[in-house]
Design an enzyme around this catalytic site. Structure first.
Site, PDB file in Angstrom:
ATOM      1  N   CYS B 151       0.800  -1.228   0.000  1.00 18.83           N
ATOM      2  CA  CYS B 151       0.000   0.000   0.000  1.00 18.83           C
ATOM      3  C   CYS B 151       0.829   1.272   0.000  1.00 18.83           C
ATOM      4  O   CYS B 151       0.287   2.367  -0.115  1.00 18.83           O
ATOM      5  CB  CYS B 151      -0.952  -0.018   1.187  1.00 18.83           C
ATOM      6  SG  CYS B 151      -1.875  -1.560   1.233  1.00 18.83           S
ATOM      7  N   HIS B 284      -2.890   7.976   6.159  1.00 17.74           N
ATOM      8  CA  HIS B 284      -3.121   6.687   5.504  1.00 17.74           C
ATOM      9  C   HIS B 284      -4.530   6.206   5.895  1.00 17.74           C
ATOM     10  O   HIS B 284      -5.317   5.845   5.040  1.00 17.74           O
ATOM     11  CB  HIS B 284      -2.035   5.698   5.914  1.00 17.74           C
ATOM     12  CG  HIS B 284      -2.056   4.422   5.147  1.00 17.74           C
ATOM     13  ND1 HIS B 284      -2.110   4.391   3.769  1.00 17.74           N
ATOM     14  CD2 HIS B 284      -2.034   3.117   5.539  1.00 17.74           C
ATOM     15  CE1 HIS B 284      -2.124   3.128   3.353  1.00 17.74           C
ATOM     16  NE2 HIS B 284      -2.079   2.338   4.410  1.00 17.74           N
ATOM     17  N   HIS B 319      -9.987   1.853   0.057  1.00 12.26           N
ATOM     18  CA  HIS B 319      -8.531   1.731   0.104  1.00 12.26           C
ATOM     19  C   HIS B 319      -8.073   1.163  -1.236  1.00 12.26           C
ATOM     20  O   HIS B 319      -8.313  -0.003  -1.549  1.00 12.26           O
ATOM     21  CB  HIS B 319      -8.110   0.827   1.258  1.00 12.26           C
ATOM     22  CG  HIS B 319      -6.625   0.757   1.459  1.00 12.26           C
ATOM     23  ND1 HIS B 319      -5.741   1.493   0.690  1.00 12.26           N
ATOM     24  CD2 HIS B 319      -5.866   0.043   2.334  1.00 12.26           C
ATOM     25  CE1 HIS B 319      -4.501   1.231   1.088  1.00 12.26           C
ATOM     26  NE2 HIS B 319      -4.548   0.358   2.080  1.00 12.26           N
TER      27      HIS B 319
END
Lengths: 307, 389
Positions: B151, B284, B319
Site C-alpha cells: 500500500c 493513511h 482503500h
C-alpha cells in the site's frame, strides 16, 4: 565505484559459500536442480516451514551477506521480476476452491512482492530504507540504480539483491510467453555495496537500462563510451543469449543462461559470476548484457579498480 | 535543486480529477456493495466504467489489464499538454501491487476448472508489463520502473522519481500508482479479517476494517532545468520524502508506529520544515483497528500537542492499495492549490487510546502551505511525502 563487500547466491550452480563461482560453472539441463543450502543455519525450522523458496532464498542470502559484513546495513533493496509466485498460486487455488470460511491468510500475506524485503527487515530488525523494484527482466538493474543513488546520498552499506522462483505452472506458458531454449529456474543473489574500497577492489562501475531498444549494439557502444571504454577493454561479456555483432566481436563472451537458466533475476547471478571472474584473475572489466526480453535491456559494468 | 509538480491526474470511485471535490463537498462516498455474485458481500469503491468504456472515453491507444488501463487514464490526464522533447529525459515510475491479477485470476479459474490454458492470457500478469503499457500510452520510452511495496507503492514511486531527478538520471518523471479491484485482494483482506462489511470508519473508535477500492493517481515531476525547456507552470513543489521499515510484523504495524514516525521525520528533514509548518495531513487511515491506532500514535509522537488538521479520504474512495498514495497526492495538491481541508467521513467517536479528532468538514479558503501525505504497507513499508507552495 560501488564496491562489493559481501555476496551470497542460491542458484542452479554450486554458488552458496563457494570459493569461485566462475571457476566452478557447469552447464545446466532439464534435470538440474536448485541447490539446497542448510537453511536452518539462518532461519528457524518453524519459520522455514512457512516460507516459499523465494523467501527462503532471499532471506538466507541477505543474512549470509550480513554475516560477512558485521556492520550495520542502512538500506535493503530487492528486485524481483515475478515476485512470490508460489504463494500467489496457492492463494488463487485456495479462494477458488476452499470452503469460503476456511481461507488461510498466510499465502495472501506472503504473496506480495515486498514480502522478501519485509522478511529481511524483520529478521535484521532494520528500520532503514526498504524498497522493492519489479520490472520484468531488469528488476535487478533498477535495484542497483536505486542502491547507487543511496550510496551517493550518504548511506554506507546497502544490501541489494534479486530473487525469482520457478513454479511448474510456468512450463505451461512455454514457448508462447517464455523461451524454452533453456530450463526455467529459480535464483537469488544478494550483495552489500559500499563506497569504501574493499580488498578485492571489485565493484560496480555503472548500470544502464533502456526500453524497447531496437539497436542493442548502439546502446552498448554508448554505455561503453560513457565509461571511456572500448569493446576491446572488456575482458568478458556475460550475456543472456543476445544476438549482437558487438558481443560476437569480443572473443571472450559467455551466454550466462547456460548456467543460470531462465528467470528474471539471472543477471544478479551473472553479477556474482563476473565478480568471481575478476577475483581470480588480473582482468579489469566485465560487461553484463541482459536482454532476456525485448522490452528491457540491462547493462552492468563490473570492474576492478587500480591498486 | 527544487522539484516541481507540473501535472496531475486521478481516477477513483468518486470520479476523475476535480470531480472528487464535489463528492467531498457533499460528503458523498463512492463506496457501495459490489454488483456481482462474488462481490455483493463487499463494500467497494468501484470506478463505474468498464475497461472498454474507459478506453473509449479517454481515447486510449493501448490496452492491458484493468490496472494498466486505470493507470493510463490517470497518467494521461497528468501528462496532458506535456510533450516528448529531445533533451528532456523522461521516465515513468508506477506503483502497483496487483498488476494484471484481474486477468490472471479469471484465466486461472478456468484452468482450475479443467479448461485448456491460453498462455497469452497471462501476458499482462506481471506488474512491470502494466507500467510499460502506461509509459507506451504516454509515449515515454527513456525509463520505466515499477515499485511494489504494497500500500505504500505509489508514495515510494513518487519518492523514487524525485531522487532520480535529484541524482541527474531523469529530468522529468511521471510518478504515481494504480491498482484495480480483484477477487484476489478481496479474499485476501477477508482472510485477514480486516474487511468491514459496513462503511469503513477511519480514526473512529468503532472502526472494524477497510473497504477496498480501485483507481489510479499520477503526477508529473520536473526539475527547474526541465521546466526551462518544457515551459510548464509549477503547480506545487515536492519538498520532502521519507521511506523506512517498521520491522515489526509482516502485516501489522507496531503499536507506536515507529516506522511511520521515522518516515514522517525523514520527510520533514529533507523538506527542511518543522512539524508546525504542516497545515494538513492526508493520513493513511485505512480504518483497520491496527493502522489507525498506530498512525495516531505516530502523528502524536511527531507533532506533539499541536497536531495539524488531518483526515483519511479512504471512506470516500475505498482503500485503493498501491494506488492510494497516487490518488491522495493529487488530493493533497488540490488542497494546497485551492486552500482546502478535506473531510474524514463516518467519524463519530475518537479512538479511546489516542483521542484524536480528524477534520470532519470540507473547508475552503484556508491557507494551506504544506501538506504531508502518508502511506504505509504490509511488510512494514512506511512512506511519507511533503508537498508545498
Amino acid at each position: 565505484m560501488y564496491y562489493i563487500k559481501a555476496i551470497s547466491t542460491i542458484s542452479f550452480q554450486d554458488s552458496f559459500e563457494c570459493d569461485n563461482l566462475y571457476d566452478s560453472l557447469k552447464g545446466i539441463n532439464s534435470k538440474s536442480e536448485l541447490i539446497k543450502p542448510n537453511y536452518k543455519e539462518f532461519i528457524s525450522p518453524l519459520a522455514l516451514r512457512r516460507l516459499s523458496p523465494i523467501l527462503r532464498m532471499g532471506l538466507t542470502n541477505s543474512l549470509d551477506c550480513q554475516k560477512q559484513l558485521d556492520e550495520e546495513i542502512d538500506a535493503v533493496i530487492v528486485g524481483t521480476g515475478l515476485g512470490c509466485l508460489k504463494d500467489t498460486e496457492k492463494f488463487l487455488l485456495n479462494f477458488n476452491t476452499a470452503m469460503s470460511d476456511l481461507l488461510s491468510p498466510t499465502s495472501f500475506i506472503q504473496s506480495t512482492h515486498n514480502t522478501i524485503g519485509g522478511q529481511i527487515s524483520l529478521a535484521m530488525k532494520n528500520h532503514g530504507y526498504n524498497m522493492t523494484h519489479t520490472q520484468n527482466n531488469v528488476s535487478f538493474e533498477l535495484s542497483l540504480l536505486d542502491g547507487m543513488m543511496c550510496l551517493k546520498e550518504g548511506k554506507s552499506n546497502v544490501l541489494i539483491g534479486a530473487a525469482d522462483e520457478f513454479i511448474p505452472f510456468l512450463n505451461e506458458l512455454q514457448p508462447e510467453l517464455i523461451s524454452d531454449k533453456y530450463p526455467l529456474t529459480s535464483s537469488s543473489a544478494f550483495f552489500i555495496f559500499s563506497n569504501d574500497i574493499v580488498e578485492s577492489r571489485i565493484g560496480i562501475k555503472n548500470v544502464h537500462v533502456s526500453f524497447d531498444t531496437e539497436d542493442i549494439d548502439g546502446e552498448i557502444n554508448n554505455f561503453l563510451a560513457q565509461n571511456k571504454l572500448n569493446n576491446s577493454d572488456i575482458d568478458l561479456i556475460l550475456h543472456s543469449d543476445v544476438n549482437s555483432k558487438l558481443i560476437e566481436e569480443n572473443s571472450n563472451n559467455l551466454n550466462y543462461l547456460e548456467f543460470t537458466g531462465i528467470n528474471f533475476s539471472a543477471s544478479a547471478v551473472a553479477t556474482h559470476i563476473a565478480h568471481d571472474y575478476l577475483k581470480g584473475s588480473n582482468k579489469k572489466h566485465v560487461l553484463i548484457v541482459n536482454g532476456m526480453l525485448k522490452s528491457g535491456l540491462g547493462l552492468i559494468l563490473i570492474a576492478k579498480s587500480e591498486a | 535543486m527544487k522539484i516541481f509538480v507540473t501535472g496531475y491526474g486521478l481516477i477513483s470511485a468518486i470520479g476523475e480529477g476535480e470531480e472528487s471535490l464535489s463528492a467531498f463537498k457533499a460528503m458523498r462516498t463512492g463506496i457501495a456493495n459490489g454488483d456481482t455474485e462474488s462481490t455483493k458481500a463487499y463494500k467497494l469503491g468501484v470506478v463505474k466504467m468498464s475497461n472498454e468504456e474507459l478506453r473509449t472515453k479517454y481515447a486510449l491507444h493501448n490496452s492491458g489489464s484493468r490496472t494498466a488501463i486505470l493507470g493510463m487514464v490517470a497518467a494521461k490526464k497528468a501528462f496532458e499538454g506535456h510533450k516528448i522533447i529531445k533533451g528532456v529525459k523522461t521516465g515513468l515510475i508506477s506503483g502497483t501491487s496487483v498488476g494484471g491479477m484481474d486477468l490472471t485470476e479469471k484465466e486461472h479459474k478456468k484452468y482450475i476448472d479443467g479448461q485448456m490454458i491460453s498462455p497469452s492470457a497471462y501476458a499482462d500478469h506481471s506488474s512491470g508489463v502494466s507500467s510499460h503499457g502506461i509509459a507506451r500510452e504516454l509515449g515515454i520510452s527513456d525509463f520505466v520502473n515499477t515499485i511494489s511495496t504494497a500500500c505504500s507503492s505509489a508514495n515510494n514511486a513518487i519518492m523514487m522519481g524525485a531522487r532520480m531527478i535529484k541524482n541527474g538520471i531523469l529530468d522529468r518523471v511521471v510518478v504515481g500508482g494504480t491498482d484495480s479491484l480483484t477477487l484476489f485482494t478481496m479474499n485476501g483482506f477477508r482472510s485477514l479479517m480486516i474487511n468491514d462489511s459496513e462503511w469503513c470508519r477511519p480514526f473512529d473508535n468503532s472502526r472494524q476494517g477497510l473497504n477496498l477500492g480501485e483507481g489510479a493517481g499520477f503526477i508529473v515531476l520536473e526539475s527547474e532545468k526541465s521546466i526551462a525547456k518544457t515551459n510548464k507552470d509549477p503547480i506545487v513543489e515536492l519538498k520532502g520524502w521519507g521511506s523506512t521499515s517498521d520491522a515489526h510484523h509482516q502485516t501489522a504495524s507496531s503499536e507506536n508506529g515507529y516506522g511511520a514516525q521515522l518516515a514522517m521525520k525523514e520527510a520533514l528533514g529533507i523538506a527542511n520544515l518543522k512539524p508546525a509548518d504542516i497545515d494538513y495531513i492526508n493520513a493513511h487511515g485505512t480504518a483497520t483497528p491496527n493502522n489507525d491506532l498506530s498512525e495516531s500514535h505516530a502523528i502524536k509522537a511527531v507533532f506533539g500537542s499541536s497536531i495539524p488538521a488531518f483526515s483519511s479520504t479512504k471512506a470516500f474512495t475505498g482503500h485503493t492499495l498501491a494506488a492510494s498514495g497516487g490518488i491522495e497526492v493529487v488530493f493533497s495538491i488540490m488542497a494546497i492549490k485551492k486552500g482546502l481541508l478535506l473531510p474524514n467521513l463516518n467519524f463519530s467517536t475518537p479512538i479511546e487510546e489516542t483521542k484524536l479528532t480528524p477534520q470532519l468538514t470540507y473547508e475552503e479558503g484556508r491557507k494551506i502551505n504544506n501538506v504531508l501525505s502518508n502511506s504505509f504497507g504490509f511488510g512494514g513499508n512506511c512512506s511519507s511525502i511533503i508537498l508545498g507552495k
